[in-house]
Design an enzyme around this catalytic site. Structure first.
Site, PDB file in Angstrom:
ATOM      1  N   LYS B 184      20.642 -10.776  -2.385  1.00  0.00           N
ATOM      2  CA  LYS B 184      21.743 -10.406  -1.499  1.00  0.00           C
ATOM      3  C   LYS B 184      21.322 -10.765  -0.080  1.00  0.00           C
ATOM      4  O   LYS B 184      20.358 -10.210   0.455  1.00  0.00           O
ATOM      5  CB  LYS B 184      22.075  -8.918  -1.571  1.00  0.00           C
ATOM      6  CG  LYS B 184      23.367  -8.597  -0.786  1.00  0.00           C
ATOM      7  CD  LYS B 184      23.625  -7.143  -0.574  1.00  0.00           C
ATOM      8  CE  LYS B 184      23.175  -6.635   0.769  1.00  0.00           C
ATOM      9  NZ  LYS B 184      23.686  -7.328   1.966  1.00  0.00           N
ATOM     10  N   GLY B 241      13.845  -2.647   4.515  1.00  0.00           N
ATOM     11  CA  GLY B 241      14.924  -2.215   5.394  1.00  0.00           C
ATOM     12  C   GLY B 241      14.777  -0.752   5.759  1.00  0.00           C
ATOM     13  O   GLY B 241      13.659  -0.234   5.841  1.00  0.00           O
ATOM     14  N   ARG B 243      15.086   3.436   5.729  1.00  0.00           N
ATOM     15  CA  ARG B 243      14.792   4.513   4.791  1.00  0.00           C
ATOM     16  C   ARG B 243      16.036   4.897   4.013  1.00  0.00           C
ATOM     17  O   ARG B 243      15.995   5.073   2.794  1.00  0.00           O
ATOM     18  CB  ARG B 243      14.266   5.700   5.594  1.00  0.00           C
ATOM     19  CG  ARG B 243      13.747   6.839   4.789  1.00  0.00           C
ATOM     20  CD  ARG B 243      12.953   7.721   5.736  1.00  0.00           C
ATOM     21  NE  ARG B 243      12.381   8.875   5.063  1.00  0.00           N
ATOM     22  CZ  ARG B 243      11.488   9.670   5.631  1.00  0.00           C
ATOM     23  NH1 ARG B 243      11.073   9.423   6.868  1.00  0.00           N
ATOM     24  NH2 ARG B 243      11.005  10.705   4.991  1.00  0.00           N
ATOM     25  N   GLN B 244      17.133   4.974   4.737  1.00  0.00           N
ATOM     26  CA  GLN B 244      18.406   5.346   4.104  1.00  0.00           C
ATOM     27  C   GLN B 244      18.810   4.300   3.056  1.00  0.00           C
ATOM     28  O   GLN B 244      19.200   4.641   1.938  1.00  0.00           O
ATOM     29  CB  GLN B 244      19.449   5.429   5.210  1.00  0.00           C
ATOM     30  CG  GLN B 244      20.717   6.145   4.861  1.00  0.00           C
ATOM     31  CD  GLN B 244      21.711   6.029   6.020  1.00  0.00           C
ATOM     32  OE1 GLN B 244      21.379   5.473   7.098  1.00  0.00           O
ATOM     33  NE2 GLN B 244      22.916   6.538   5.816  1.00  0.00           N
ATOM     34  N   GLY B 245      18.699   3.038   3.428  1.00  0.00           N
ATOM     35  CA  GLY B 245      19.060   1.964   2.501  1.00  0.00           C
ATOM     36  C   GLY B 245      18.166   1.965   1.273  1.00  0.00           C
ATOM     37  O   GLY B 245      18.643   1.834   0.134  1.00  0.00           O
ATOM     38  N   GLY B 246      16.875   2.112   1.493  1.00  0.00           N
ATOM     39  CA  GLY B 246      15.937   2.131   0.368  1.00  0.00           C
ATOM     40  C   GLY B 246      16.192   3.301  -0.560  1.00  0.00           C
ATOM     41  O   GLY B 246      16.183   3.150  -1.792  1.00  0.00           O
ATOM     42  N   GLU B 265      10.385  -1.177   1.101  1.00  0.00           N
ATOM     43  CA  GLU B 265       9.523  -0.999   2.253  1.00  0.00           C
ATOM     44  C   GLU B 265      10.435  -0.445   3.325  1.00  0.00           C
ATOM     45  O   GLU B 265      11.408  -1.096   3.705  1.00  0.00           O
ATOM     46  CB  GLU B 265       8.914  -2.359   2.608  1.00  0.00           C
ATOM     47  CG  GLU B 265       7.741  -2.273   3.530  1.00  0.00           C
ATOM     48  CD  GLU B 265       8.146  -2.620   4.929  1.00  0.00           C
ATOM     49  OE1 GLU B 265       8.748  -1.742   5.587  1.00  0.00           O
ATOM     50  OE2 GLU B 265       7.877  -3.746   5.350  1.00  0.00           O
ATOM     51  N   CYS B 302       8.068  -3.903  11.072  1.00  0.00           N
ATOM     52  CA  CYS B 302       7.727  -2.712  10.288  1.00  0.00           C
ATOM     53  C   CYS B 302       6.394  -2.151  10.742  1.00  0.00           C
ATOM     54  O   CYS B 302       6.115  -0.979  10.562  1.00  0.00           O
ATOM     55  CB  CYS B 302       7.620  -3.059   8.810  1.00  0.00           C
ATOM     56  SG  CYS B 302       8.922  -4.126   8.242  1.00  0.00           S
ATOM     57  N   GLU B 393      10.942   7.081  12.653  1.00  0.00           N
ATOM     58  CA  GLU B 393      10.807   5.731  13.175  1.00  0.00           C
ATOM     59  C   GLU B 393      11.993   5.396  14.094  1.00  0.00           C
ATOM     60  O   GLU B 393      13.145   5.650  13.741  1.00  0.00           O
ATOM     61  CB  GLU B 393      10.771   4.719  12.022  1.00  0.00           C
ATOM     62  CG  GLU B 393      10.642   3.270  12.493  1.00  0.00           C
ATOM     63  CD  GLU B 393      10.671   2.257  11.340  1.00  0.00           C
ATOM     64  OE1 GLU B 393      11.148   2.620  10.248  1.00  0.00           O
ATOM     65  OE2 GLU B 393      10.211   1.127  11.540  1.00  0.00           O
TER      66      GLU B 393
END
Lengths: 525, 525
Positions: B184, B241, B243-246, B265, B302, B393
């Site tokens: 994606k 990406g 934290r929310q996305g992961g 990550e 990162c 972060e």
């Protein structure tokens, strides 16, 4: 050797503060004394905090010292002598020879991991030296080793009171990796667990290992088990048991503030493929071999062959007949617990009632408590493909033969299967082309592919994989049996430009531990 | 090279059937043509089904062929020439030199994995030969190799439009392992993604790889991303990406009928410890070095150093002063996207308002769109320990200096930290004893521990670990940079008593691939 029914909070014995559990002699349904009071939430927390305290010194133990600890555990278990075997017989209904063999395997596992720890390959050392002259940018000095994850919670298994319980494979591999272990004893064999637990504590003391490197708790999965998986000091979980139990632990582990890996070995029906030539050439021996594997240990193995696949043929019919007939000569066997017996009966009843499923035969009726009456069923691929309930594991000596019209249908059945611990191919030379076409499907479904054998019997060695795709296990990337099991409890850490005086032994230039290391992309010998 | 804005469903180009996304030039906030219609659910399913079809032939490709494919991708990317760099500059606001460097890294990664595939250590072969004479039971012949998990979904990262996007580290390591990849594209750089995607497809065609070994989709994380993680053909996810996305991908992957691993990550503030002697001896260079690392790429790494830890001292005050002063000389930099710029502003504002947090300084105001104004804050350990929001972060050039009264307080701060990608120690010889005491804490918190450097800059090599405990990544047992990243996409399979004619090449007696193998517990050279 009298049983004290005390929790082992590191080297400290303590009375559990929660409701007691009792072993039950499955051969008589009699309750076995003593009762084992369960750990309270505070006691679970205490064991985990002790494990955390022990982690730092334990993980820094030199390989030789850690290996000696594992060997001391083996010696202490042996020193328990016959008392261990007798208590295990009482609590599990398993025969003496089986338990003596299992003790041998347990000890063998500990000694294997001692060897593995000494050899040090598990450290997985990689060194990429600095390249100060490189352009456009110099390269730093980079060195990688593996460190243990932290304290591990291990759940004793009902069906291996020694080899996959208190000092079994999960405990041995976690201790080998440098992880303190908190064991929840399986409630079916608390006395056996106590004896082995005390042996581990004695070994820790005599080996000078830090207090808390090992603790043993009793109690229910819902309270003690869940509390362990949720405790912030616990960094991984090893579990062998039911799908439901494994999934409950996974859910808890994933809902934590810091999710942790759960290695749950859960559910497998271990398909056995009877290829046409083998089936025709060896009908009798295959039927006898299968019936023996099915009944081994009353079928209470994760690798029990619960599914037989063959192509419609007179030989398949004959196989079915012979296997069913073999069951009628089954020796009486007691199942491990009343709960397992009950679930077995329910599973067998469900199969009996399922559409398109025919009962081929069963073992002699056994009126004694918790007796196992082996069962063999048959259905068509069409029915099997239409009803996913038919691939539910029935823990115990029950198998379903699925007859397929042709290779296409056989392949469709394989593709519809969930992940498995094992897949077995019975083949003769003339089956080679078919086996070659089917092998890729089997490789994708199972952790171990066997040829011309039966899946019961798991060798403890370097090349074993006791694992497989979901729901065989919760993590197909690992094995719970064999030396590779140590890798489950490790994580890599890279040291960049670390001053020589601070470098861990495994990474030092002079290689004091004589490790095989990947040096700038090449292995030192 | 004109952009077509077509999805790549294997080698077939197709117009997306969902709403279009547009790149935005962050330097001007102008929308970039063309619009990229997103993949519909049916198109996501088609890409995954193609990947599944490609999996069987692709996983059987010989190491040399697979390596040649990776090299062909590298060559095709290079052949895109300046068009790639120019489009990436437009879509990301990153300067030419950075993107040219990143292209070099991307190509280097592909070539490294080509080498790794050829060497074959990733197969992890173990052979325990049969022992037919062993008593009481003979040992079967057991052989282990690693197989790829299956099709992998890769999510392009906003901050590495080349090295961690379409043909970046996750894609290279998954393809190296034998897994087809469905990417994606990150919505911030669809044109860059298209160019690289077409290069990968061209390489697959010229290398004779099966159609579907690679597909490229556009669309939102909520629709296309979630559909990918849920698709039954997908067997693992690589993500870099937020934290929310992961966490959203993890939740989906774990709720599947067959849960799959997610390598996400996510979040790291990369503590830098200034030990007293180093701080006193090198105050100026440390301040300059830190300010440079903080601002590199507008802090959009990162591994950006977002947390500085030191002991109260005049030298620490001087460091703070010099670092703040260095920020006032910051060159203007454009952030990657309006969304990242907005989140950065909000994060910085939250820090400004937090109790006990003082602003030490900032870069020049920058009135242009999405300009980054670097920020430095200071607080006490007491405040830091009391407010876990302070370790959130802030993606971009923002750092918080935490001054500690003494070593005890410094240790407490380290213990309260969440997992990190990196931890850095600035030390001189006189700091050795303190560094030695702190190192165990750092090893537990981070995937990489650096000395006397800064964490920005991640070498692609064998010994690199770009990983770390939660929430730095979702799986501390792995790295996403460096050759060990291939291991994320493999699982072990054991072959028991496999007839020689059926044995996979890697396991054959004559070792046709010349692999280093663990033979009966010993490595062949």
């Amino acid at each position: 050797m009298s049983l004290t029914a005390q929790l082992l909070l590191g080297s400290r014995q303590a009375s559990g503060e929660a409701a007691a559990i009792y072993g039950i002699n499955p051969a008589t349904n009699e309750r076995l004394e003593p009762g084992y009071p369960g750990a309270s939430p505070a006691q679970v927390a205490e064991a985990c905090a002790l494990a955390e305290t022990a982690f730092e010194p334990y993980r820094h133990s030199a390989p030789a010292a850690r290996a000696a600890f594992l060997e001391a555990i083996a010696a202490q278990i042996l020193a328990l002598g016959d008392a261990l075997i007798e208590r295990a017989m009482l609590e599990t209904g398993l025969p003496r020879a089986r338990l003596e063999g299992e003790r041998g395997r347990t000890i063998g596992q500990l000694l294997l991991f001692a060897e593995v720890v000494r050899a040090g390959d598990w450290l997985g050392v990689r060194i990429d030296p600095a390249q100060p002259q490189r352009t456009p940018l110099p390269r730093a000095d980079l060195r990688l080793q593996h460190l243990p994850l932290g304290p591990v919670a291990v759940f004793g298994a009902s069906n291996f009171p020694l080899a996959f319980s208190v000092a079994g494979g999960d405990t041995a591999s976690a201790l080998a990796a440098g992880c303190p272990v908190v064991v929840k004893a399986h409630s079916a064999h608390p006395g056996t667990s106590e004896l082995v637990g005390r042996a581990v504590v004695a070994a820790a003391l005599e080996s000078g290992m830090p207090d808390g490197v090992f603790s043993l708790l009793y109690g229910s999965g819902n309270s003690v088990g869940q509390a362990l998986a949720a405790d912030p000091h616990i960094k991984a979980v090893g579990f062998t048991g039911s799908r439901q139990g494994g999934q409950a632990l996974l859910a808890t582990a994933q809902a934590r503030r810091e999710p942790i890996p759960v290695y749950a070995e859960m559910s497998s029906i271990n398909p056995v493929l009877l290829l046409p030539a083998a089936l025709a050439n060896r009908t009798d021996t295959l039927a006898a071999g299968f019936a023996g594997s099915l009944q081994l240990g009353a079928g209470q193995f994760c690798t029990n062959p619960g599914l037989i696949l063959g192509l419609d043929s007179p030989a398949l019919n004959r196989f079915a007949e012979l296997a069913a007939e073999a069951l009628t000569r089954a020796e009486p066997q007691t199942m491990l617990t009343p709960g397992i017996h009950q679930a077995y009966r329910e599973g067998v009843d469900a199969l009996s009632r399922a559409e398109g499923v025919e009962s081929l035969g069963s073992g002699p009726e056994d009126a004694r408590p918790n007796g196992c009456q082996p069962r063999l069923f048959r259905t068509s691929a069409t029915h099997f493909l239409a009803d996913e309930q038919l691939q539910q594991e029935v823990f115990g000596a029950s198998a379903l033969l699925v007859s397929c019209r042709d290779e296409t249908e056989l392949a469709a059945v394989l593709d519809t299967l969930e992940g498995q611990l094992t897949a077995t191919v019975q083949m003769d030379d003339q089956d080679g082309a078919l086996a070659r076409r089917l092998l890729p499907r089997l490789e994708r479904k199972a952790g171990r592919v066997l040829f011309n054998g039966f899946p019961t019997g798991v060798e403890v060695c370097h090349a074993m994989v006791h694992g497989g795709p979901w729901p065989a296990t919760s993590d197909s990337r690992t094995t719970s049996v064999g030396s590779a099991a140590i890798q489950r409890f490790l994580r890599p850490v890279c040291y960049q430009d670390c001053p020589p005086g601070l470098l861990p032994e495994a990474l030092q230039d002079d290689n004091p531990w004589h490790l095989r290391r990947l040096q700038d992309g090449r292995y030192s010998s």
